[in-house]
Design a protein around this motif. Structure first.
Motif, PDB file in Angstrom:
ATOM      1  N   PRO A 145       0.818  -1.221   0.000  1.00 59.38           N
ATOM      2  CA  PRO A 145       0.000   0.000   0.000  1.00 59.38           C
ATOM      3  C   PRO A 145       0.849   1.266   0.000  1.00 59.38           C
ATOM      4  O   PRO A 145       1.972   1.289   0.496  1.00 59.38           O
ATOM      5  N   MET A 146       0.289   2.335  -0.559  1.00 59.07           N
ATOM      6  CA  MET A 146       0.858   3.679  -0.449  1.00 59.07           C
ATOM      7  C   MET A 146       0.007   4.436   0.558  1.00 59.07           C
ATOM      8  O   MET A 146      -1.209   4.548   0.388  1.00 59.07           O
ATOM      9  N   VAL A 147       0.647   4.964   1.587  1.00 54.79           N
ATOM     10  CA  VAL A 147      -0.076   5.575   2.697  1.00 54.79           C
ATOM     11  C   VAL A 147      -0.172   7.092   2.555  1.00 54.79           C
ATOM     12  O   VAL A 147      -1.211   7.691   2.802  1.00 54.79           O
ATOM     13  N   GLU A 148       0.938   7.736   2.159  1.00 52.74           N
ATOM     14  CA  GLU A 148       1.000   9.206   2.111  1.00 52.74           C
ATOM     15  C   GLU A 148       1.532   9.631   0.741  1.00 52.74           C
ATOM     16  O   GLU A 148       2.696  10.033   0.608  1.00 52.74           O
ATOM     17  N   LEU A 149       0.707   9.551  -0.273  1.00 53.96           N
ATOM     18  CA  LEU A 149       1.116   9.932  -1.626  1.00 53.96           C
ATOM     19  C   LEU A 149       1.399  11.428  -1.668  1.00 53.96           C
ATOM     20  O   LEU A 149       0.596  12.224  -1.178  1.00 53.96           O
ATOM     21  N   GLN A 150       2.526  11.815  -2.283  1.00 53.98           N
ATOM     22  CA  GLN A 150       2.928  13.210  -2.250  1.00 53.98           C
ATOM     23  C   GLN A 150       3.244  13.788  -3.632  1.00 53.98           C
ATOM     24  O   GLN A 150       2.871  14.906  -3.923  1.00 53.98           O
ATOM     25  N   GLY A 151       3.965  13.102  -4.449  1.00 56.45           N
ATOM     26  CA  GLY A 151       4.341  13.620  -5.759  1.00 56.45           C
ATOM     27  C   GLY A 151       4.068  12.590  -6.834  1.00 56.45           C
ATOM     28  O   GLY A 151       4.088  11.383  -6.571  1.00 56.45           O
ATOM     29  N   VAL A 152       3.816  13.052  -8.064  1.00 53.72           N
ATOM     30  CA  VAL A 152       3.488  12.126  -9.147  1.00 53.72           C
ATOM     31  C   VAL A 152       4.106  12.628 -10.447  1.00 53.72           C
ATOM     32  O   VAL A 152       4.218  13.826 -10.694  1.00 53.72           O
ATOM     33  N   GLU A 153       4.520  11.687 -11.279  1.00 51.94           N
ATOM     34  CA  GLU A 153       5.163  11.968 -12.566  1.00 51.94           C
ATOM     35  C   GLU A 153       4.888  10.792 -13.494  1.00 51.94           C
ATOM     36  O   GLU A 153       4.564   9.697 -13.045  1.00 51.94           O
ATOM     37  N   ARG A 154       4.968  11.027 -14.800  1.00 51.41           N
ATOM     38  CA  ARG A 154       4.881   9.921 -15.750  1.00 51.41           C
ATOM     39  C   ARG A 154       6.104   9.951 -16.668  1.00 51.41           C
ATOM     40  O   ARG A 154       6.507  11.014 -17.145  1.00 51.41           O
ATOM     41  N   ASP A 155       6.677   8.778 -16.896  1.00 52.70           N
ATOM     42  CA  ASP A 155       7.736   8.635 -17.880  1.00 52.70           C
ATOM     43  C   ASP A 155       7.063   8.460 -19.235  1.00 52.70           C
ATOM     44  O   ASP A 155       6.403   7.450 -19.475  1.00 52.70           O
ATOM     45  N   PRO A 156       7.187   9.427 -20.154  1.00 53.38           N
ATOM     46  CA  PRO A 156       6.470   9.318 -21.422  1.00 53.38           C
ATOM     47  C   PRO A 156       6.979   8.200 -22.313  1.00 53.38           C
ATOM     48  O   PRO A 156       6.284   7.768 -23.233  1.00 53.38           O
ATOM     49  N   PHE A 157       8.180   7.699 -22.048  1.00 52.85           N
ATOM     50  CA  PHE A 157       8.731   6.640 -22.888  1.00 52.85           C
ATOM     51  C   PHE A 157       8.254   5.256 -22.455  1.00 52.85           C
ATOM     52  O   PHE A 157       7.890   4.430 -23.287  1.00 52.85           O
ATOM     53  N   SER A 158       8.227   4.993 -21.150  1.00 52.33           N
ATOM     54  CA  SER A 158       7.727   3.704 -20.665  1.00 52.33           C
ATOM     55  C   SER A 158       6.225   3.752 -20.425  1.00 52.33           C
ATOM     56  O   SER A 158       5.562   2.712 -20.413  1.00 52.33           O
ATOM     57  N   GLY A 159       5.673   4.954 -20.212  1.00 50.01           N
ATOM     58  CA  GLY A 159       4.263   5.098 -19.847  1.00 50.01           C
ATOM     59  C   GLY A 159       4.009   4.865 -18.374  1.00 50.01           C
ATOM     60  O   GLY A 159       2.882   5.046 -17.900  1.00 50.01           O
ATOM     61  N   ASN A 160       5.036   4.474 -17.623  1.00 50.61           N
ATOM     62  CA  ASN A 160       4.860   4.157 -16.212  1.00 50.61           C
ATOM     63  C   ASN A 160       4.684   5.431 -15.378  1.00 50.61           C
ATOM     64  O   ASN A 160       5.170   6.504 -15.737  1.00 50.61           O
ATOM     65  N   ILE A 161       3.978   5.284 -14.264  1.00 53.28           N
ATOM     66  CA  ILE A 161       3.691   6.389 -13.353  1.00 53.28           C
ATOM     67  C   ILE A 161       4.613   6.272 -12.150  1.00 53.28           C
ATOM     68  O   ILE A 161       4.779   5.192 -11.578  1.00 53.28           O
ATOM     69  N   GLU A 168       5.395   9.138   6.493  1.00 55.21           N
ATOM     70  CA  GLU A 168       4.273   8.482   7.151  1.00 55.21           C
ATOM     71  C   GLU A 168       3.924   7.175   6.450  1.00 55.21           C
ATOM     72  O   GLU A 168       3.160   6.376   6.975  1.00 55.21           O
ATOM     73  N   GLY A 169       4.483   6.996   5.258  1.00 56.73           N
ATOM     74  CA  GLY A 169       4.349   5.743   4.524  1.00 56.73           C
ATOM     75  C   GLY A 169       5.684   5.026   4.489  1.00 56.73           C
ATOM     76  O   GLY A 169       6.266   4.718   5.525  1.00 56.73           O
ATOM     77  N   ARG A 170       6.214   4.812   3.267  1.00 54.16           N
ATOM     78  CA  ARG A 170       7.448   4.043   3.120  1.00 54.16           C
ATOM     79  C   ARG A 170       8.664   4.898   2.778  1.00 54.16           C
ATOM     80  O   ARG A 170       9.760   4.361   2.645  1.00 54.16           O
ATOM     81  N   ASN A 171       8.487   6.196   2.603  1.00 53.74           N
ATOM     82  CA  ASN A 171       9.574   7.054   2.130  1.00 53.74           C
ATOM     83  C   ASN A 171      10.251   6.384   0.935  1.00 53.74           C
ATOM     84  O   ASN A 171      11.452   6.120   0.927  1.00 53.74           O
TER      85      ASN A 171
END
Length: 242
Positions: A145-161, A168-171
């Motif tokens: 699980p992700m507990v404290e989501l803070q930042g988000v990005e997408r790699d346009p080449f792999s499509g992965n997030i 407070e989560g896993r750092n």
């Protein structure tokens, strides 16, 4: 050909004294925009050299992303503002979606939709340009699980997030498939604590992670999972971040 390898994160350097609660790479100016949760937004090069800064006119900027005409800023309380690259407002403040209030991370995809993360409740959303919710993933439903989501990005080449989970989560840095499946989880505590921002210069695989605790931005070489160790990355031209 070798078997597909997991994601690879190699530390390059750390920029001290810069609180990066939200980061966004901008190919137009070959730099990384940094929100510090104050009024100002800072543009830096990869070496940490400050290129410019501006006063957003907002009470605070909690997250930001790059758009063709400039930046989209979020105050973390449901308010959004579009500005040009000099910080001038391009329109009236607005609400991106009635469901969005606690906006901790923001990324605009090439199709005009947005990836958004919130930590209360913990969820990852994809929002259409018209505000419609196109995808909703709850952090506690993921494995792990992700507990404290803070930042988000997408790699346009792999499509992965790419999503960072704070202390407070896993750092850690989570790599998700486009449909939200967890592919890899990379701990970040070796390089900083309380991870809050993430940005990728996709042409070089240079990854930036902002840490609230200690106020630092760490720079890494990033290789997504699913590639063999001898498979070259086919990326676009580099604008040579400085």
């Amino acid at each position: 050909m070798a078997a597909p390898a997991g994601a690879e994160l190699v530390h390059r350097e750390t920029l001290a004294g810069l609180r990066g609660v939200s980061l966004a790479y901008d190919a137009e100016v070959c730099g990384v925009w940094v929100a510090t949760e104050g009024r100002e937004v800072i543009l830096i090069g990869a070496t940490g050299r400050e290129i410019m800064r501006f006063d957003s006119g907002m009470g605070s900027v909690r997250s930001l992303t790059v758009e063709p005409e400039g930046l989209l800023l979020a105050d973390g309380w449901g308010g959004f503002r579009r500005v040009d690259r000099d910080g001038r407002a391009r329109a009236q403040d607005f609400s991106l979606s009635a469901t969005l209030v606690d906006t901790e991370g923001l990324h605009r995809d090439a199709d005009g939709s947005f990836l958004v993360v919130e930590d209360d409740p913990s969820r990852l959303l994809r929002i259409g340009p018209d505000g419609a919710v196109l995808m909703e993933l709850w952090g506690d439903s993921l494995d792990p699980p992700m507990v404290e989501l803070q930042g988000v990005e997408r790699d346009p080449f792999s499509g992965n997030i790419l999503v960072v989970d704070d202390n407070e989560g896993r750092n850690a840095l989570f790599e998700l498939a486009p449909d939200g499946r967890v592919l890899t989880v990379t701990p970040l505590s070796e390089w900083g604590y309380d991870a809050e921002g993430v940005a990728l210069q996709p042409e070089t695989g240079t990854l930036f992670v902002g840490f609230d605790g200690g106020q630092a931005v760490a720079i890494f070489d990033w290789r997504p999972s699913g590639l063999s160790i001898d498979e070259p990355l086919e990326r676009g031209p580099d604008c040579a971040l400085s």
